[in-house]
Design a protein around this motif. Structure first.
Motif, short mmCIF file in Angstrom:
data_model
loop_
_atom_site.label_atom_id
_atom_site.label_comp_id
_atom_site.label_asym_id
_atom_site.label_seq_id
_atom_site.Cartn_x
_atom_site.Cartn_y
_atom_site.Cartn_z
N VAL A 29 50.81 41.79 77.40
CA VAL A 29 49.48 42.46 78.21
C VAL A 29 48.45 42.73 77.16
CG1 VAL A 29 48.13 44.31 79.81
CG2 VAL A 29 50.72 43.32 79.71
N ALA A 30 47.23 41.93 77.04
CA ALA A 30 46.06 42.00 76.32
C ALA A 30 46.10 43.37 75.74
CB ALA A 30 45.65 40.81 76.25
N ALA A 31 45.58 43.81 74.51
CA ALA A 31 45.10 45.48 74.69
C ALA A 31 45.29 45.38 72.81
CB ALA A 31 46.34 46.42 74.78
N GLN A 32 43.97 46.06 73.16
CA GLN A 32 43.61 46.10 70.93
C GLN A 32 44.87 46.28 70.68
OE1 GLN A 32 40.99 44.33 69.23
NE2 GLN A 32 42.14 44.61 67.89
N ALA A 33 45.60 47.19 70.47
CA ALA A 33 46.35 47.42 69.75
C ALA A 33 47.47 46.57 69.55
CB ALA A 33 47.47 48.93 69.81
N ARG A 34 47.94 45.64 70.54
CA ARG A 34 48.69 45.11 71.11
C ARG A 34 48.23 44.18 70.11
NH1 ARG A 34 49.78 47.95 75.38
NH2 ARG A 34 48.55 46.47 76.58
N LEU A 35 46.97 43.67 69.94
CA LEU A 35 46.90 42.15 69.72
C LEU A 35 46.60 42.78 67.51
CD1 LEU A 35 45.25 39.49 69.51
CD2 LEU A 35 42.54 40.56 69.90
N SER A 36 46.26 43.51 67.63
CA SER A 36 46.34 44.26 66.13
C SER A 36 47.61 43.45 65.57
CB SER A 36 46.02 45.62 65.81
OG SER A 36 44.62 45.41 65.91
N LEU A 37 49.14 44.35 65.48
CA LEU A 37 49.91 44.12 65.76
C LEU A 37 50.38 42.66 65.63
CD1 LEU A 37 52.43 44.58 64.81
CD2 LEU A 37 53.75 45.19 67.51
N VAL A 38 50.06 41.71 66.97
CA VAL A 38 50.66 40.66 66.75
C VAL A 38 49.69 39.66 65.57
CG1 VAL A 38 50.48 38.62 68.04
CG2 VAL A 38 50.92 40.38 69.40
N ARG A 39 48.52 39.86 65.20
CA ARG A 39 47.23 39.24 64.06
C ARG A 39 47.91 39.65 63.00
NH1 ARG A 39 42.34 38.09 62.95
NH2 ARG A 39 41.85 40.06 62.21
N HIS A 40 48.81 41.26 62.44
CA HIS A 40 49.06 41.04 61.75
C HIS A 40 50.74 40.17 61.26
CE1 HIS A 40 50.76 43.96 57.99
NE2 HIS A 40 52.19 43.68 59.11
N LEU A 41 51.81 39.85 62.64
CA LEU A 41 52.87 39.12 62.50
C LEU A 41 51.92 38.32 61.90
CD1 LEU A 41 54.71 40.68 65.20
CD2 LEU A 41 55.35 40.65 62.30
N THR A 42 51.35 37.46 62.37
CA THR A 42 50.46 35.60 62.34
C THR A 42 51.07 35.87 60.87
OG1 THR A 42 50.19 36.13 64.49
CG2 THR A 42 49.45 34.68 62.70
N GLU A 43 49.73 36.50 60.22
CA GLU A 43 49.54 36.41 58.69
C GLU A 43 50.96 36.48 58.00
OE1 GLU A 43 46.36 37.85 55.42
OE2 GLU A 43 46.95 39.24 57.00
N GLU A 44 51.59 37.43 58.29
CA GLU A 44 52.83 37.72 57.66
C GLU A 44 53.72 36.73 58.06
OE1 GLU A 44 56.35 41.89 57.29
OE2 GLU A 44 54.28 42.08 58.23
N ILE A 45 53.81 36.68 58.79
CA ILE A 45 55.06 35.43 58.62
C ILE A 45 54.61 33.97 58.15
CG2 ILE A 45 56.14 34.17 61.03
CD1 ILE A 45 56.35 36.73 62.20
N LEU A 46 53.17 33.57 58.33
CA LEU A 46 52.89 32.86 58.24
C LEU A 46 53.33 32.45 56.72
CD1 LEU A 46 50.25 31.35 61.13
CD2 LEU A 46 52.60 30.59 60.69
N ALA A 47 52.49 33.43 56.48
CA ALA A 47 52.70 33.30 54.57
C ALA A 47 54.18 32.94 54.19
CB ALA A 47 51.99 34.74 54.47
N ALA A 48 54.99 34.28 54.71
CA ALA A 48 56.45 34.05 54.50
C ALA A 48 56.86 32.81 54.17
CB ALA A 48 57.47 35.21 55.14
N CYS A 49 56.55 32.38 55.58
CA CYS A 49 56.89 30.33 55.66
C CYS A 49 56.35 29.55 54.88
CB CYS A 49 57.13 30.67 57.11
SG CYS A 49 58.37 31.17 58.12
N GLY A 50 55.58 30.14 54.03
CA GLY A 50 54.93 28.85 52.91
C GLY A 50 54.10 28.18 53.64
#
Length: 150
Positions: A29-50
């Motif tokens: 459900v779109a809200a700032q705290a959830r979006l911030s977490l998903v943004r953080h995961l995006t960078e972390e996971i993509l970087a970990a996958c090369g």
């Protein structure tokens, strides 16, 4: 060398995460705290996958723009599904929202124009993404963006 994607866990109400190979699916459900977490995961996971750091950072920006568009179109606390994954050195970001007939429309004003209040994000997506598709999805529509060198 990357050691693989980090473990995912849902620690925020209104957010359910599922891991898949070099990526994740987030039901939120779109809200700032959830979006911030998903943004953080995006960078972390993509970087970990090369995925290169600049492509992962651009993927975060694209994710924010797509979810922001869904909120503007559907209202606060809209339920969305976000998919992020690495495909080689490319990043793929998809956002599903519940309005199949409300398609994004670019502004006719230039990006630096003070006259344009909306639609400029599509110009930004066009600059960052090598491919953008909009298609129907089981919950409404899906906007899928591919970023990075092929």
């Amino acid at each position: 060398m990357a050691s693989g994607p980090p473990a995912l866990s849902a620690s925020e109400p209104g957010l359910y995460l599922l891991h898949h190979d070099c990526g994740f699916v987030a039901y939120l459900v779109a809200a700032q705290a959830r979006l911030s977490l998903v943004r953080h995961l995006t960078e972390e996971i993509l970087a970990a996958c090369g995925v290169p750091a600049d492509t992962a950072a651009a993927a975060q920006l694209v994710l924010s723009e797509l979810v922001g568009n869904a909120v503007r179109a559907c209202g606060d606390d809209v339920p969305v599904v976000v998919e992020v994954y690495a495909s080689g050195t490319q990043a793929v970001v998809s956002v599903h929202d519940p309005l199949p007939d409300l398609l994004p429309e670019p502004s006719e004003s230039a990006m630096d124009s003070d006259m344009a209040e909306s639609g400029r994000g599509l110009h930004l997506l066009g600059l960052l993404c090598t491919d953008i598709t909009v298609s129907p999805s089981p919950i409404g529509k899906q906007i899928r963006c591919v970023l990075g060198p092929g």
